[in-house]
Enzyme design. Structure first.
Site, PDB file in Angstrom:
ATOM      1  N   LYS A 176       2.339 -11.913  -8.612  1.00 13.92           N
ATOM      2  CA  LYS A 176       2.230 -13.324  -8.248  1.00 13.92           C
ATOM      3  C   LYS A 176       3.313 -14.116  -8.973  1.00 13.92           C
ATOM      4  CE  LYS A 176      -1.621 -13.033  -5.832  1.00 13.92           C
ATOM      5  NZ  LYS A 176      -1.444 -11.665  -5.392  1.00 13.92           N
ATOM      6  N   SER A 235       0.681 -10.764   0.026  1.00 14.28           N
ATOM      7  CA  SER A 235       0.516 -12.073  -0.613  1.00 14.28           C
ATOM      8  C   SER A 235       1.826 -12.677  -1.108  1.00 14.28           C
ATOM      9  CB  SER A 235      -0.474 -11.983  -1.781  1.00 14.28           C
ATOM     10  OG  SER A 235       0.072 -11.235  -2.847  1.00 14.28           O
TER      11      SER A 235
END
Length: 118
Positions: free
Chosen positions: A75, A38
């Site tokens: 993230k 990701s």
């Protein structure tokens, strides 16, 4: 052999301490292994070692290790006046909008990604 020796080798005066360069705050720095894809747009690949500094105050735009409702994730932290978003750096993954009643803890700020050459 990969190329030829650098002329700069003649001017080496001291050893390089990678710990000093990669972990200036040793007491609050940890290594975490990345899993998944990701964050490839930020240069973080599956299996990379992440240098994470817990002494850095997380700010908008930092890549962070977040614990959201007990789940660990890496993230990019996005903060504005009325919301917090954990954003991946891969268009194949959705943003994570953090609901106001969620348990969000920023465990640390990623300062370096060590990518293994294959």
């Amino acid at each position: 052999m990969a190329g030829f020796p650098s002329p700069s080798q003649d001017y080496t005066t001291a050893e390089i301490d990678l710990t000093e360069h990669l972990m200036p705050n040793r007491a609050s720095t940890y290594l975490v292994r990345a899993r998944g894809n990701s964050m490839t747009g930020a240069g973080i690949w599956d299996g990379d070692e992440l240098v994470v500094d817990r002494s850095i105050r997380p700010q908008d735009g930092h890549v962070v290790i977040a614990v959201l409702d007990g789940e660990l994730t890496v993230k990019r932290l996005r903060i504005d006046a009325d919301r917090v978003v954990l954003s991946p750096e891969n268009p194949g993954f959705p943003d994570i909008m953090v609901p106001s009643l969620s348990d969000l803890r920023i465990w640390g700020v990623v300062t370096v990604s060590l990518h293994h050459v294959k």
